[in-house]
Design a protein around this motif. Sequence first.
Motif, short mmCIF file in Angstrom:
data_model
loop_
_atom_site.label_atom_id
_atom_site.label_comp_id
_atom_site.label_asym_id
_atom_site.label_seq_id
_atom_site.Cartn_x
_atom_site.Cartn_y
_atom_site.Cartn_z
N ARG A 27 0.84 -1.20 0.00
CA ARG A 27 0.00 0.00 0.00
C ARG A 27 0.87 1.25 0.00
O ARG A 27 0.64 2.19 -0.77
CB ARG A 27 -0.94 0.00 1.21
CG ARG A 27 -1.91 1.18 1.23
CD ARG A 27 -2.88 1.13 2.41
NE ARG A 27 -3.65 -0.10 2.43
CZ ARG A 27 -3.44 -1.13 3.27
NH1 ARG A 27 -2.47 -1.06 4.17
NH2 ARG A 27 -4.18 -2.20 3.23
N GLU A 28 1.88 1.27 0.86
CA GLU A 28 2.78 2.43 0.92
C GLU A 28 3.53 2.62 -0.39
O GLU A 28 3.68 3.74 -0.87
CB GLU A 28 3.76 2.30 2.10
CG GLU A 28 3.07 2.47 3.44
CD GLU A 28 3.98 2.20 4.63
OE1 GLU A 28 5.16 1.82 4.45
OE2 GLU A 28 3.49 2.36 5.77
N TRP A 29 3.99 1.51 -0.99
CA TRP A 29 4.70 1.58 -2.25
C TRP A 29 3.79 2.15 -3.35
O TRP A 29 4.19 3.04 -4.10
CB TRP A 29 5.21 0.20 -2.65
CG TRP A 29 5.70 0.15 -4.06
CD1 TRP A 29 5.08 -0.42 -5.13
CD2 TRP A 29 6.90 0.75 -4.57
NE1 TRP A 29 5.81 -0.22 -6.27
CE2 TRP A 29 6.94 0.49 -5.95
CE3 TRP A 29 7.94 1.48 -4.00
CZ2 TRP A 29 7.98 0.93 -6.77
CZ3 TRP A 29 8.96 1.92 -4.82
CH2 TRP A 29 8.98 1.64 -6.18
N LEU A 30 2.57 1.63 -3.44
CA LEU A 30 1.65 2.10 -4.47
C LEU A 30 1.31 3.58 -4.28
O LEU A 30 1.21 4.32 -5.25
CB LEU A 30 0.36 1.26 -4.48
CG LEU A 30 0.55 -0.21 -4.89
CD1 LEU A 30 -0.77 -0.95 -4.75
CD2 LEU A 30 1.12 -0.35 -6.28
N ASN A 31 1.17 4.01 -3.04
CA ASN A 31 0.88 5.42 -2.77
C ASN A 31 2.05 6.31 -3.17
O ASN A 31 1.87 7.38 -3.74
CB ASN A 31 0.52 5.64 -1.30
CG ASN A 31 -0.85 5.13 -0.95
OD1 ASN A 31 -1.71 4.96 -1.81
ND2 ASN A 31 -1.07 4.85 0.32
N VAL A 32 3.27 5.87 -2.88
CA VAL A 32 4.47 6.63 -3.24
C VAL A 32 4.60 6.70 -4.76
O VAL A 32 4.87 7.75 -5.33
CB VAL A 32 5.74 6.02 -2.61
CG1 VAL A 32 7.00 6.58 -3.24
CG2 VAL A 32 5.75 6.26 -1.12
N GLN A 33 4.38 5.57 -5.43
CA GLN A 33 4.49 5.52 -6.89
C GLN A 33 3.46 6.42 -7.57
O GLN A 33 3.72 6.97 -8.62
CB GLN A 33 4.31 4.08 -7.39
CG GLN A 33 5.50 3.20 -7.16
CD GLN A 33 6.70 3.70 -7.93
OE1 GLN A 33 7.56 4.38 -7.39
NE2 GLN A 33 6.76 3.38 -9.19
N ALA A 34 2.29 6.54 -6.97
CA ALA A 34 1.20 7.31 -7.59
C ALA A 34 1.34 8.81 -7.34
O ALA A 34 0.69 9.61 -8.00
CB ALA A 34 -0.15 6.83 -7.06
N ALA A 35 2.16 9.17 -6.37
CA ALA A 35 2.32 10.60 -6.04
C ALA A 35 3.24 11.26 -7.06
O ALA A 35 4.34 10.80 -7.31
CB ALA A 35 2.88 10.75 -4.63
N GLY A 51 -1.85 -4.28 -8.91
CA GLY A 51 -1.34 -4.05 -7.56
C GLY A 51 -2.46 -3.81 -6.56
O GLY A 51 -2.44 -4.33 -5.44
N ARG A 52 -3.46 -3.04 -6.98
CA ARG A 52 -4.61 -2.81 -6.10
C ARG A 52 -5.37 -4.12 -5.87
O ARG A 52 -5.85 -4.37 -4.76
CB ARG A 52 -5.53 -1.74 -6.69
CG ARG A 52 -4.90 -0.36 -6.70
CD ARG A 52 -5.88 0.75 -7.00
NE ARG A 52 -6.77 0.49 -8.11
CZ ARG A 52 -6.56 0.86 -9.37
NH1 ARG A 52 -5.47 1.53 -9.68
NH2 ARG A 52 -7.43 0.60 -10.31
N ARG A 53 -5.44 -4.94 -6.90
CA ARG A 53 -6.11 -6.24 -6.78
C ARG A 53 -5.38 -7.13 -5.78
O ARG A 53 -6.00 -7.81 -4.96
CB ARG A 53 -6.16 -6.89 -8.17
CG ARG A 53 -6.93 -8.13 -8.23
CD ARG A 53 -8.37 -7.76 -8.14
NE ARG A 53 -9.11 -9.00 -8.29
CZ ARG A 53 -10.38 -9.09 -8.24
NH1 ARG A 53 -11.09 -8.01 -8.07
NH2 ARG A 53 -10.96 -10.23 -8.35
N VAL A 54 -4.06 -7.14 -5.85
CA VAL A 54 -3.27 -7.92 -4.89
C VAL A 54 -3.56 -7.45 -3.47
O VAL A 54 -3.75 -8.26 -2.56
CB VAL A 54 -1.76 -7.85 -5.21
CG1 VAL A 54 -0.91 -8.42 -4.08
CG2 VAL A 54 -1.46 -8.58 -6.52
#
Length: 112
Positions: A27-35, A51-54
């Motif tokens: 979750r933290e990785w996806l949030n950082v990547q999306a910022a 990634g969200r599905r995982v």
Amino acid sequence: MAASAHVDDGLWNEFHTVVNMTSRELREWLNVQAAGERTEEVPDRAGPPTGRRVLEILGKRRTDLTEDDVRAMEHVCEIVRSQRGPSLEPKAGGADWRHGLMNIGHDPLKPA
């Protein structure tokens, strides 16, 4: 609501082996990547769909998984298997390669 699907032990174990990031790490990785510099995704929509599905799957009990979840688990296992091979020993590669795998919950530098 979709009916729950049977997830065999092999897929369950393989998925939880190849997805070696915790739900919090992912979750933290996806949030950082999306910022970005000027924008930031809403946390529930941050990162690529797989990634969200995982993340969703990691938040479910085995008995609550759907057929779509099973297909997503198989897809993630196939991706990691095709790019890593069977050993999953920590391996350095290019940043794009690593980040692509991390987007689906697999950190190739993390010990098995």
